[in-house]
Design a protein around this motif. Structure first.
Motif, PDB file in Angstrom:
ATOM      1  N   ALA A   1      35.792  50.825  36.765  1.00 38.51           N
ATOM      2  CA  ALA A   1      35.287  50.354  38.051  1.00 38.51           C
ATOM      3  C   ALA A   1      33.781  49.615  37.881  1.00 38.51           C
ATOM      4  O   ALA A   1      33.357  48.472  38.967  1.00 38.51           O
ATOM      5  CB  ALA A   1      34.725  51.375  39.236  1.00 38.51           C
ATOM      6  N   ILE A   2      33.380  50.045  36.773  1.00 39.63           N
ATOM      7  CA  ILE A   2      32.023  49.503  36.372  1.00 39.63           C
ATOM      8  C   ILE A   2      32.231  47.799  35.991  1.00 39.63           C
ATOM      9  O   ILE A   2      31.515  46.635  36.084  1.00 39.63           O
ATOM     10  CB  ILE A   2      31.314  50.566  35.724  1.00 39.63           C
ATOM     11  N   LEU A   3      32.891  47.757  34.741  1.00 37.88           N
ATOM     12  CA  LEU A   3      33.066  46.397  34.798  1.00 37.88           C
ATOM     13  C   LEU A   3      34.723  45.739  35.360  1.00 37.88           C
ATOM     14  O   LEU A   3      34.263  44.491  34.878  1.00 37.88           O
ATOM     15  CB  LEU A   3      34.454  46.924  33.004  1.00 37.88           C
ATOM     16  N   GLU A   4      35.078  45.981  36.375  1.00 38.91           N
ATOM     17  CA  GLU A   4      35.605  45.051  36.630  1.00 38.91           C
ATOM     18  C   GLU A   4      34.508  44.008  37.542  1.00 38.91           C
ATOM     19  O   GLU A   4      34.536  42.919  38.203  1.00 38.91           O
ATOM     20  CB  GLU A   4      35.642  46.091  38.503  1.00 38.91           C
ATOM     21  N   ASN A   5      33.103  44.339  37.366  1.00 39.37           N
ATOM     22  CA  ASN A   5      32.385  43.182  38.035  1.00 39.37           C
ATOM     23  C   ASN A   5      31.696  42.227  37.099  1.00 39.37           C
ATOM     24  O   ASN A   5      31.452  41.969  37.744  1.00 39.37           O
ATOM     25  CB  ASN A   5      30.809  44.320  38.340  1.00 39.37           C
ATOM     26  N   PHE A   6      31.905  42.505  36.305  1.00 36.65           N
ATOM     27  CA  PHE A   6      31.780  42.230  35.048  1.00 36.65           C
ATOM     28  C   PHE A   6      33.002  40.669  34.328  1.00 36.65           C
ATOM     29  O   PHE A   6      33.096  41.290  33.056  1.00 36.65           O
ATOM     30  CB  PHE A   6      30.705  42.049  33.633  1.00 36.65           C
ATOM     31  N   GLY A   7      32.678  39.749  34.975  1.00 34.24           N
ATOM     32  CA  GLY A   7      34.222  38.751  34.647  1.00 34.24           C
ATOM     33  C   GLY A   7      35.452  38.795  35.232  1.00 34.24           C
ATOM     34  O   GLY A   7      35.917  37.751  36.162  1.00 34.24           O
ATOM     35  N   TYR A   8      35.842  40.493  35.402  1.00 32.01           N
ATOM     36  CA  TYR A   8      36.954  39.788  36.136  1.00 32.01           C
ATOM     37  C   TYR A   8      36.956  39.789  37.166  1.00 32.01           C
ATOM     38  O   TYR A   8      37.741  38.935  38.037  1.00 32.01           O
ATOM     39  CB  TYR A   8      37.531  41.462  36.010  1.00 32.01           C
ATOM     40  N   ARG A   9      36.307  39.965  38.602  1.00 31.70           N
ATOM     41  CA  ARG A   9      35.984  39.451  40.000  1.00 31.70           C
ATOM     42  C   ARG A   9      35.760  37.766  39.655  1.00 31.70           C
ATOM     43  O   ARG A   9      36.777  37.106  40.738  1.00 31.70           O
ATOM     44  CB  ARG A   9      35.346  40.350  40.359  1.00 31.70           C
ATOM     45  N   GLN A  10      35.433  37.664  38.829  1.00 29.08           N
ATOM     46  CA  GLN A  10      34.749  35.626  38.790  1.00 29.08           C
ATOM     47  C   GLN A  10      36.059  34.928  38.827  1.00 29.08           C
ATOM     48  O   GLN A  10      36.410  34.396  39.133  1.00 29.08           O
ATOM     49  CB  GLN A  10      34.036  35.736  38.001  1.00 29.08           C
ATOM     50  N   VAL A  11      37.094  35.352  37.885  1.00 27.73           N
ATOM     51  CA  VAL A  11      37.983  35.206  37.300  1.00 27.73           C
ATOM     52  C   VAL A  11      39.177  35.591  37.999  1.00 27.73           C
ATOM     53  O   VAL A  11      39.679  34.216  39.019  1.00 27.73           O
ATOM     54  CB  VAL A  11      38.478  35.753  36.009  1.00 27.73           C
ATOM     55  N   LEU A  12      39.096  36.395  38.865  1.00 26.38           N
ATOM     56  CA  LEU A  12      40.166  37.092  39.896  1.00 26.38           C
ATOM     57  C   LEU A  12      40.224  35.768  40.945  1.00 26.38           C
ATOM     58  O   LEU A  12      40.794  35.224  41.738  1.00 26.38           O
ATOM     59  CB  LEU A  12      40.172  38.574  40.782  1.00 26.38           C
ATOM     60  N   ALA A  13      38.083  35.690  41.453  1.00 24.94           N
ATOM     61  CA  ALA A  13      38.087  34.719  42.514  1.00 24.94           C
ATOM     62  C   ALA A  13      38.693  33.098  42.218  1.00 24.94           C
ATOM     63  O   ALA A  13      39.686  32.615  43.102  1.00 24.94           O
ATOM     64  CB  ALA A  13      36.899  34.636  42.352  1.00 24.94           C
ATOM     65  N   VAL A  14      38.689  32.708  41.058  1.00 22.17           N
ATOM     66  CA  VAL A  14      38.866  31.953  40.642  1.00 22.17           C
ATOM     67  C   VAL A  14      40.610  31.709  41.315  1.00 22.17           C
ATOM     68  O   VAL A  14      41.706  30.233  41.551  1.00 22.17           O
ATOM     69  CB  VAL A  14      39.266  31.451  38.970  1.00 22.17           C
ATOM     70  N   TRP A  15      41.552  32.740  40.693  1.00 21.69           N
ATOM     71  CA  TRP A  15      42.797  32.376  40.487  1.00 21.69           C
ATOM     72  C   TRP A  15      43.174  32.114  41.904  1.00 21.69           C
ATOM     73  O   TRP A  15      43.988  31.824  42.512  1.00 21.69           O
ATOM     74  CB  TRP A  15      43.684  33.411  39.985  1.00 21.69           C
TER      75      TRP A  15
END
Length: 485
Positions: free
Chosen positions: A432-446
């Motif tokens: 849940a912590i790691l989700e905010n560092f890179g994953y959320r941003q890449v997910l938003a692009v997709w």
């Protein structure tokens, strides 16, 4: 001019700040409602009467429809689980949608299939050609396998609905493994309130990392790759908590194609699945609301939190990207197709609450996320915002979001305790912590790419998904197949 730009950036950043407060507060409200629903469910569980339902001759029979395209890696285990469900009367209809792998051969050998001269009705139109119909020699009333030319998942489901012999149809993905009592749970609302319940969704959890034996999940584990652990947190927050909250509000508009049950007569009335919409499962639910609201019917579309359907999640960024682009494209297509319902009082809380929420906080969220990633640093650089505001912004956008995820994990642990090891819960918190560092941003692009593809009218491409299958411990795959994900 520079002053105007700074002021514009400052007000835009404040607007995005308010958006994230509203977004995460909305999630938190849904999660709290879900927690209240779980409490109610657990208090009633000892008196739910599942055994009485299993023994009752009045329990409505169900047709379980399984569309399959190149699902050789896991099809046998999935069908084994479905043919061994605890339910008084049901059939399993597998629709092989023109697979190019050994999907049908594996089924033929395992279940001793024989061809039968059966005509497929056309109550719902379908576009492909049915090649043959097969039944299990030992139990022809339980398992039917249809071979057809490729026409897509929605077309395969329509063929299966046409062949279904029972008043309830349950749609299940071919890469799913159901808990033994899953069908009893999702069918029970139809017995409790037969005149009003139109559809019922079941929860989907991630099977990667779990031990599957004989078509049963016998040991629930948090998967090893961090990419999968983050998806576990996502599924808990969105599929379990979010949909339970919407169900309690009477505004459920999404039932996953991996596990949902519908009244067959209503599905036939509205023309079955839409083969031109990539999110055919959610579109069916919205169209069902549209039809029943126009008819001024007294009805319910609800969600049950257990037992569950275990499904395989993408284990690579490439495949995950295709899946999330497809999901968000589906949201964009559905909201565009049914835009006449949005903010229309005629459709009650669906038109006034649920669909506007999906427009503002689901469809537009990735665009706001990406805008924040660009404009906040820009605002700091030109002096439009100060460091104090930037810290508050990050705490609201990411810290508040982390709180929502942690509350989801806590409620799941208290209510269902599906992950028995404390180490699994620690890994969930870390994810849940790691989700905010890179994953959320890449997910938003997709997601943004998926929505833009829908708006531009680009042809939808399913792509392929590498399956590990359910042959045993899913961390050490025994068979590999390619499937439309």
């Amino acid at each position: 001019m520079n002053h105007v730009v700074r002021e514009l950036l400052r007000y835009t950043d404040f607007g995005i700040f308010a958006y994230f407060i509203a977004l995460n507060s909305g999630y938190l409200v849904l999660i709290v409602l879900a927690g209240l629903e779980f409490r109610r469910h657990l208090r009633r569980l000892p008196f739910a009467g599942a055994d009485d339902m299993f023994r009752s001759p009045l329990t409505l029979p169900v047709s379980v429809i399984v569309p399959a395209y190149n699902e050789g890696a896991g099809i046998v285990a999935a069908v084994q689980a479905m043919t061994a469900l605890r339910y008084p009367r049901y059939e399993v209809v597998v629709v092989d949608d023109g697979s190019s792998d050994d999907t049908f051969e594996l089924l033929r050998k395992r279940f001793d299939l024989v061809a039968v001269p059966r005509v497929v009705p056309a109550e719902i139109p379908y576009r492909s050609q049915v090649l043959s119909v097969h039944v299990a020699r030992a139990n022809p009333q339980t398992l039917t396998v249809v071979r057809k030319t490729n026409g897509g998942k929605a077309d395969a489901l329509n063929v299966g609905i046409n062949l279904a012999r029972h008043p309830l149809v349950c749609m299940v993905d071919a890469d799913s493994v159901l808990d033994p009592d899953a069908l009893l749970s999702v069918a029970k609302p139809f017995g409790d309130d037969p005149l009003r319940v139109a559809a019922c969704g079941g929860v989907v959890r991630i099977a990667n990392g779990c031990k599957v034996v004989g078509g049963r999940v016998v040991d629930v584990r948090m998967p090893k790759p961090w990419l999968l652990r983050v998806q576990v947190v996502e599924y808990l927050r969105a599929f379990l908590m979010g949909r339970t909250g919407w169900s309690r509000l009477g505004g459920l508009v999404v039932i996953s194609g991996a596990f949902g049950i519908f009244r067959r007569d209503l599905v036939v009335q509205i023309g079955g699945m839409d083969p031109d919409t990539i999110g055919e499962d959610a579109e069916l639910v919205v169209r069902l609301h549209h039809h029943l609201r126009q008819a001024k019917a007294d009805y319910r579309v609800i969600f049950v939190a257990e037992p569950v359907s275990w499904s395989e999640a993408p284990s690579s960024m490439r495949v995950l990207g295709r899946q999330r682009r497809r999901w968000h494209r589906g949201i964009a297509e559905i909201l565009s197709k049914h835009r006449g319902m949005i903010l229309n009082p005629r459709y009650g809380r669906i038109g006034l609450l649920a669909l506007p929420y999906y427009v503002v906080f689901e469809l537009l969220a990735p665009f706001v996320e990406l805008l924040a990633v660009v404009l906040l640093p820009l605002g700091l650089w030109v002096g439009a915002v100060n460091i104090g505001f930037a810290w508050r912004f990050v705490l609201v956008a990411y810290g508040y979001g982390l709180l929502v995820s942690l509350v989801s994990l806590f409620i799941e642990e208290v209510s269902f305790h599906r992950y028995p090891r404390w180490s699994d819960m620690v890994r969930g918190v870390a994810a849940a912590i790691l989700e905010n560092f890179g994953y959320r941003q890449v997910l938003a692009v997709w997601q943004a790419a998926g929505a833009i593809g829908a708006w531009r009218g680009r042809k939808a491409v399913w792509g392929v998904m590498q399956r590990e299958g359910f042959g045993g411990d899913m961390d050490s795959p025994e068979m590999v197949g390619v499937s439309r994900g």
